[in-house]
Design a protein around this motif. Sequence first.
Motif, PDB file in Angstrom:
ATOM      1  N   ASP A  93       4.186  -3.442  -9.919  1.00  0.00           N
ATOM      2  CA  ASP A  93       4.540  -4.844 -10.100  1.00  0.00           C
ATOM      3  C   ASP A  93       4.311  -5.657  -8.829  1.00  0.00           C
ATOM      4  O   ASP A  93       4.195  -6.892  -8.889  1.00  0.00           O
ATOM      5  CB  ASP A  93       5.981  -4.966 -10.586  1.00  0.00           C
ATOM      6  CG  ASP A  93       6.185  -4.246 -11.910  1.00  0.00           C
ATOM      7  OD1 ASP A  93       5.238  -4.238 -12.719  1.00  0.00           O
ATOM      8  OD2 ASP A  93       7.261  -3.664 -12.127  1.00  0.00           O
ATOM      9  N   TYR A  94       4.208  -4.969  -7.689  1.00  0.00           N
ATOM     10  CA  TYR A  94       3.753  -5.666  -6.484  1.00  0.00           C
ATOM     11  C   TYR A  94       2.269  -5.989  -6.609  1.00  0.00           C
ATOM     12  O   TYR A  94       1.821  -7.080  -6.198  1.00  0.00           O
ATOM     13  CB  TYR A  94       4.023  -4.826  -5.240  1.00  0.00           C
ATOM     14  CG  TYR A  94       3.631  -5.536  -3.970  1.00  0.00           C
ATOM     15  CD1 TYR A  94       4.410  -6.568  -3.466  1.00  0.00           C
ATOM     16  CD2 TYR A  94       2.460  -5.205  -3.298  1.00  0.00           C
ATOM     17  CE1 TYR A  94       4.035  -7.252  -2.311  1.00  0.00           C
ATOM     18  CE2 TYR A  94       2.075  -5.871  -2.142  1.00  0.00           C
ATOM     19  CZ  TYR A  94       2.864  -6.895  -1.662  1.00  0.00           C
ATOM     20  OH  TYR A  94       2.489  -7.571  -0.526  1.00  0.00           O
ATOM     21  N   LEU A  95       1.488  -5.076  -7.192  1.00  0.00           N
ATOM     22  CA  LEU A  95       0.085  -5.404  -7.485  1.00  0.00           C
ATOM     23  C   LEU A  95       0.010  -6.596  -8.440  1.00  0.00           C
ATOM     24  O   LEU A  95      -0.854  -7.469  -8.291  1.00  0.00           O
ATOM     25  CB  LEU A  95      -0.636  -4.205  -8.101  1.00  0.00           C
ATOM     26  CG  LEU A  95      -1.050  -3.067  -7.176  1.00  0.00           C
ATOM     27  CD1 LEU A  95      -1.881  -2.043  -7.958  1.00  0.00           C
ATOM     28  CD2 LEU A  95      -1.838  -3.574  -5.974  1.00  0.00           C
ATOM     29  N   ARG A  96       0.899  -6.641  -9.424  1.00  0.00           N
ATOM     30  CA  ARG A  96       0.906  -7.768 -10.359  1.00  0.00           C
ATOM     31  C   ARG A  96       1.166  -9.093  -9.625  1.00  0.00           C
ATOM     32  O   ARG A  96       0.536 -10.113  -9.919  1.00  0.00           O
ATOM     33  CB  ARG A  96       1.987  -7.562 -11.426  1.00  0.00           C
ATOM     34  CG  ARG A  96       1.990  -8.633 -12.508  1.00  0.00           C
ATOM     35  CD  ARG A  96       3.281  -8.665 -13.297  1.00  0.00           C
ATOM     36  NE  ARG A  96       3.790  -7.343 -13.611  1.00  0.00           N
ATOM     37  CZ  ARG A  96       3.333  -6.555 -14.589  1.00  0.00           C
ATOM     38  NH1 ARG A  96       2.362  -6.973 -15.362  1.00  0.00           N
ATOM     39  NH2 ARG A  96       3.874  -5.361 -14.789  1.00  0.00           N
ATOM     40  N   LEU A 124      -1.933 -10.084  -8.132  1.00  0.00           N
ATOM     41  CA  LEU A 124      -2.920 -10.489  -9.135  1.00  0.00           C
ATOM     42  C   LEU A 124      -2.603 -11.842  -9.756  1.00  0.00           C
ATOM     43  O   LEU A 124      -3.515 -12.641 -10.016  1.00  0.00           O
ATOM     44  CB  LEU A 124      -2.987  -9.440 -10.250  1.00  0.00           C
ATOM     45  CG  LEU A 124      -3.555  -8.059  -9.899  1.00  0.00           C
ATOM     46  CD1 LEU A 124      -3.311  -7.090 -11.047  1.00  0.00           C
ATOM     47  CD2 LEU A 124      -5.039  -8.138  -9.579  1.00  0.00           C
ATOM     48  N   THR A 125      -1.325 -12.106 -10.012  1.00  0.00           N
ATOM     49  CA  THR A 125      -0.950 -13.256 -10.839  1.00  0.00           C
ATOM     50  C   THR A 125      -0.026 -14.261 -10.162  1.00  0.00           C
ATOM     51  O   THR A 125       0.118 -15.387 -10.646  1.00  0.00           O
ATOM     52  CB  THR A 125      -0.235 -12.775 -12.119  1.00  0.00           C
ATOM     53  OG1 THR A 125       1.045 -12.230 -11.765  1.00  0.00           O
ATOM     54  CG2 THR A 125      -1.052 -11.741 -12.864  1.00  0.00           C
ATOM     55  N   GLY A 126       0.670 -13.840  -9.108  1.00  0.00           N
ATOM     56  CA  GLY A 126       1.703 -14.683  -8.521  1.00  0.00           C
ATOM     57  C   GLY A 126       3.032 -14.621  -9.246  1.00  0.00           C
ATOM     58  O   GLY A 126       3.963 -15.362  -8.896  1.00  0.00           O
ATOM     59  N   GLU A 127       3.161 -13.722 -10.232  1.00  0.00           N
ATOM     60  CA  GLU A 127       4.370 -13.636 -11.056  1.00  0.00           C
ATOM     61  C   GLU A 127       5.224 -12.433 -10.660  1.00  0.00           C
ATOM     62  O   GLU A 127       4.702 -11.347 -10.373  1.00  0.00           O
ATOM     63  CB  GLU A 127       4.004 -13.523 -12.542  1.00  0.00           C
ATOM     64  CG  GLU A 127       3.127 -14.649 -13.066  1.00  0.00           C
ATOM     65  CD  GLU A 127       3.867 -15.969 -13.167  1.00  0.00           C
ATOM     66  OE1 GLU A 127       5.116 -15.965 -13.144  1.00  0.00           O
ATOM     67  OE2 GLU A 127       3.200 -17.010 -13.270  1.00  0.00           O
ATOM     68  N   HIS A 128       6.565 -12.618 -10.705  1.00  0.00           N
ATOM     69  CA  HIS A 128       7.503 -11.512 -10.516  1.00  0.00           C
ATOM     70  C   HIS A 128       7.885 -10.990 -11.900  1.00  0.00           C
ATOM     71  O   HIS A 128       8.754 -11.558 -12.565  1.00  0.00           O
ATOM     72  CB  HIS A 128       8.761 -11.987  -9.788  1.00  0.00           C
ATOM     73  CG  HIS A 128       8.499 -12.598  -8.452  1.00  0.00           C
ATOM     74  ND1 HIS A 128       8.378 -13.964  -8.270  1.00  0.00           N
ATOM     75  CD2 HIS A 128       8.332 -12.040  -7.225  1.00  0.00           C
ATOM     76  CE1 HIS A 128       8.159 -14.220  -6.991  1.00  0.00           C
ATOM     77  NE2 HIS A 128       8.120 -13.073  -6.333  1.00  0.00           N
TER      78      HIS A 128
END
Length: 475
Positions: free
Chosen positions: A153-156, A159-163
């Motif tokens: 989710d750190y990669l996410r 990738l997206t700027g979303e938590h």
Amino acid sequence: MFLGLDLGTSGVKALLMDEDQRVLGSSTAPLTVQRPHPGWSEQNPADWIAAATAAVAQLRAAHDLSAVRGIGLSGQMHGAVTLDAADAVIRPAILWNDTRSHAQAARLDADPRFRAISGNIVFAGFTAPKLVWMAEQEPEAFARIARVLLPKDYLRLWLTGEHVAEMSDAAGTSWLDTGARAWSDDLLAASGMRREQMPALVEGNAPSGTLRPALAAQWGMGPGVIVAGGAGDNAATAIGAGTIAEGQGFVSLGTSGVLFAATDRYLPRPESAVHAFCHALPGMWHQMGVILSASAALEWFAGLVGQAPAELTGALGPLQAPGEVTFLPYLSGERTPHNAAHMRGMFAGLSARSDRADLTRAVLEGVAFAMADNLDALRAAGSDPRMLLALGGGARSDYWLRAIAAALDLPVLVPEAGDFGAAFGAARLGLMAATGADPATVCTPPRIAAEITPDPALRGAFAEGLARFRALYPG
């Protein structure tokens, strides 16, 4: 096309799949683990981004990525990535195989709410005790925490700027109400955390955001690429293997060993040390037995004798009855069914005539017998797989698979050559998130190349070997 990114402990794998789920290519960029103190295991999240960038660049060198519509994520579970209010990493990520927080885990597990709500023992490798350890040992760093993310989710976020997190990975934190598929305020408060420090939750096949325009341009992708919720590594592997229905299961012989059973019911039985986690699909859960050293045990022994694991197993010939030597594979402690970080491995029954082949067979049999313990625990917890798909690097050994079939007294299915692991499962989740495709249509099992059935002539010998194995359990 669809991209799967799998953040493992030893590397990041990128896999490209077309609309018909044909694998077009894959690449891997390596990672290393830092162990600054005994029992510690850490990685710098910046290294994950560098490895993901390198893996995708390798794919882009061979493939036009402009048609990519969806990206799925998979990753090592339980790790703690702590971020400040500016999303800067506060300290190196504490990984799943880090045992520094064993005392904190025991304290949390003594609170009956954790097993009752999360459905699981609080293991030392899980996320919640890591944060309690930080509060006690690194209070200034702990006070800066604005958000906690799991590794993938750190990669996410990059990738997206979303938590955002998803259910299967969140179930391994000890903060999730696993039956309700929601964060538990009680469990968060009991470990000194707050709801606002948690990411939002989505299902694994649901969109979690879109790829940032700058990254899309860098990778040669168009606008609006959907990033799926994704899954923890084992749930993603189940998606890749088509293990999504009641009664289906797989055995994975990776660094650790996993016995996985899909279920459409939430069936917690924490006293058995069976993991009861959400699956990566809505309305699905899974039960999982985990041993911490599977292929790792064989690689350890291979290093001692100076041969490659494939050389050792390839020289064994047909399956034999267990011999005099018995091996306990508890090189890093054990989870299922013992929940004992202090357990350690051993060879027993050595004699002057014991040779390398005897010890190799004992290592393979020891892992198989530990898997038999896991099967008994799964059955006691309500799952009863009738056959098991064989996955992971260790599944390339025919001898090992035959030993597992004999020890578990279950057929073992060997898939045709192909990639059915976590990165492929992540790509499938990316497909579902981007297109809304039905999971039952997407998550088909692989074609089977062979079915290994237990040898009736060896059933009694393996039952005796299992009894000897169990008699060696440390008290």
